[in-house]
Design an enzyme around this catalytic site. Structure first.
Site, PDB file in Angstrom:
ATOM      1  N   HIS A 135     -30.224  24.988  -9.588  1.00  0.00           N
ATOM      2  CA  HIS A 135     -29.821  23.632  -9.056  1.00  0.00           C
ATOM      3  C   HIS A 135     -30.967  22.764  -8.484  1.00  0.00           C
ATOM      4  O   HIS A 135     -31.181  21.555  -8.857  1.00  0.00           O
ATOM      5  CB  HIS A 135     -28.669  23.691  -7.827  1.00  0.00           C
ATOM      6  CG  HIS A 135     -28.417  22.447  -7.140  1.00  0.00           C
ATOM      7  ND1 HIS A 135     -27.689  21.664  -7.787  1.00  0.00           N
ATOM      8  CD2 HIS A 135     -28.941  22.101  -5.837  1.00  0.00           C
ATOM      9  CE1 HIS A 135     -27.582  20.393  -7.003  1.00  0.00           C
ATOM     10  NE2 HIS A 135     -28.423  20.838  -5.859  1.00  0.00           N
ATOM     11  N   HIS A 140     -32.921  18.819  -9.330  1.00  0.00           N
ATOM     12  CA  HIS A 140     -33.749  17.644  -8.433  1.00  0.00           C
ATOM     13  C   HIS A 140     -34.966  17.361  -8.883  1.00  0.00           C
ATOM     14  O   HIS A 140     -35.191  16.249  -8.538  1.00  0.00           O
ATOM     15  CB  HIS A 140     -33.691  18.138  -6.865  1.00  0.00           C
ATOM     16  CG  HIS A 140     -32.355  18.211  -6.291  1.00  0.00           C
ATOM     17  ND1 HIS A 140     -31.802  17.016  -5.752  1.00  0.00           N
ATOM     18  CD2 HIS A 140     -31.386  18.951  -5.991  1.00  0.00           C
ATOM     19  CE1 HIS A 140     -30.717  17.188  -5.061  1.00  0.00           C
ATOM     20  NE2 HIS A 140     -30.210  18.574  -5.380  1.00  0.00           N
ATOM     21  N   GLU A 183     -27.075  13.652  -5.343  1.00  0.00           N
ATOM     22  CA  GLU A 183     -26.169  14.735  -6.038  1.00  0.00           C
ATOM     23  C   GLU A 183     -25.278  14.368  -7.177  1.00  0.00           C
ATOM     24  O   GLU A 183     -25.094  15.073  -8.148  1.00  0.00           O
ATOM     25  CB  GLU A 183     -25.479  15.450  -4.693  1.00  0.00           C
ATOM     26  CG  GLU A 183     -26.116  16.272  -3.814  1.00  0.00           C
ATOM     27  CD  GLU A 183     -27.090  17.439  -4.364  1.00  0.00           C
ATOM     28  OE1 GLU A 183     -26.965  17.767  -5.397  1.00  0.00           O
ATOM     29  OE2 GLU A 183     -27.740  18.050  -3.522  1.00  0.00           O
ATOM     30  N   SER A 202     -26.544  20.125 -12.759  1.00  0.00           N
ATOM     31  CA  SER A 202     -26.597  21.557 -12.758  1.00  0.00           C
ATOM     32  C   SER A 202     -25.330  22.438 -13.060  1.00  0.00           C
ATOM     33  O   SER A 202     -25.334  23.499 -12.823  1.00  0.00           O
ATOM     34  CB  SER A 202     -27.263  22.278 -11.481  1.00  0.00           C
ATOM     35  OG  SER A 202     -26.813  21.518 -10.347  1.00  0.00           O
TER      36      SER A 202
HETATM   37 FE   FE2 Z   1     -28.804  19.551  -4.237  1.00  0.00          FE
END
Ligand code: FE2
Length: 296
Positions: A135, A140, A183, A202
């Site tokens: 993730h 990110h 997010e 993700s």
């Molecule tokens: Fe995150």
């Protein structure tokens, strides 16, 4: 032999037992990754890259390639850091897991992005509740190469440090902004809506759901509106917010939020699935499959 993350303790919360990790910055124990860890990375990387074709923002895919991320092996933080230092001056730091809010904000404010060094187990391929290496790194890190997004992340960290000193409500407002942009954000590109949010890129299921399902709302970005909007942590989002460009994010977050927090304190929060009259709606969701309870 593989190394285990150092959990300090488990905390009983209303969401069950949550692991608490040490806040120490740790060296990525790259040589301790097992063949199985690298295989998990490869499986997830290949699968997501396939799904994200035509779904993820151009910038996300291009930047993964600029970093040289491949399915062959778990990337090394120090190699990614060389690329990052030249591009935007950000730095990845290894951590054991979720950090306390203020520690997290302080890292962002100093252009340090905490990345969980361990990767999920094979049985967690499709879902894991807490952020892991896949993730954090796959999701990110790519956009930290984009100068505008990189500045936004830092501005967010500075805003977090400040909100922490204001009130719990201010922090809630700011957390919603992170949730619905960093997010779970969507961006409008010439070819159509695309994903840039890490929580989506993700996730196999949500990458498809957020763009193609008739269930969720897709709504134009509006800072104050987002700061009032509750969200889901146990299911796909009921609403996604669409930006026109990364510039729009940084412009919206440049002003001091203090007067805005005061204004928002007098307003009720908005349920995750509601549409507000007069706002720009790309899609009004059918609401299929939505749980009535449980917006946080
Ligand atoms: Fe995150």
């Amino acid at each position: 032999m593989s190394v285990e993350p150092r959990r300090v303790e488990n905390l009983q919360t209303d969401k069950g037992s949550v692991p608490v990790y040490t806040t120490a910055v740790v060296e990525q124990p790259w040589s301790s990754y097992s063949a199985g860890d690298h295989a998990t990375w490869a499986t997830l990387f290949r699968r997501q890259r396939e799904i994200l074709k035509g779904r993820a923002s151009r910038e996300f895919i291009d930047n993964q390639e600029r970093f040289g991320m491949t399915p062959e092996a778990i990337p090394r933080f120090d190699e990614l850091n060389e690329v990052l230092a030249r591009a935007t001056g950000w730095q990845l730091i290894g951590v054991e897991g979720l950090l306390p809010e203020l520690t997290f904000f302080d890292h962002l404010a100093h252009r340090r992005f905490p990345v969980t060094w361990w990767i999920r187990k094979p049985e967690q391929i499709d879902y894991i509740a807490e952020p892991d290496l896949f993730h954090d790194l796959f999701g990110h890190v790519p956009l930290l190469l984009n100068p505008v997004f990189a500045d936004y992340m830092q501005a967010y960290g500075c805003g977090g440090v400040k909100a922490h000193g204001i009130s719990a409500d201010a922090l809630t407002n700011l957390t919603r902004l992170y949730w619905y942009t960093v997010e779970f954000g969507l961006i409008r590109e010439d070819a159509g809506l695309r994903i840039y949010g890490s929580g989506i890129v993700s996730s196999k299921g949500e990458s498809i759901h957020c763009l193609e399902s008739p269930a969720p709302n897709r709504i134009g970005f509006d800072l104050a509106r987002i700061m009032r909007t509750r969200y889901r942590i146990d299911s796909y989002q009921k609403s996604y917010f669409v930006i026109d460009s990364f510039e729009q994010l940084i412009e919206a977050t440049l002003p001091d939020f203090t007067p805005l927090y005061a204004q928002l304190a007098a307003q009720a929060s908005i349920p995750a699935g509601d549409i507000v009259e007069g706002e720009k709606v790309y899609q009004r969701g059918t609401g299929e499959g939505w749980a009535v309870e449980g917006d946080v």
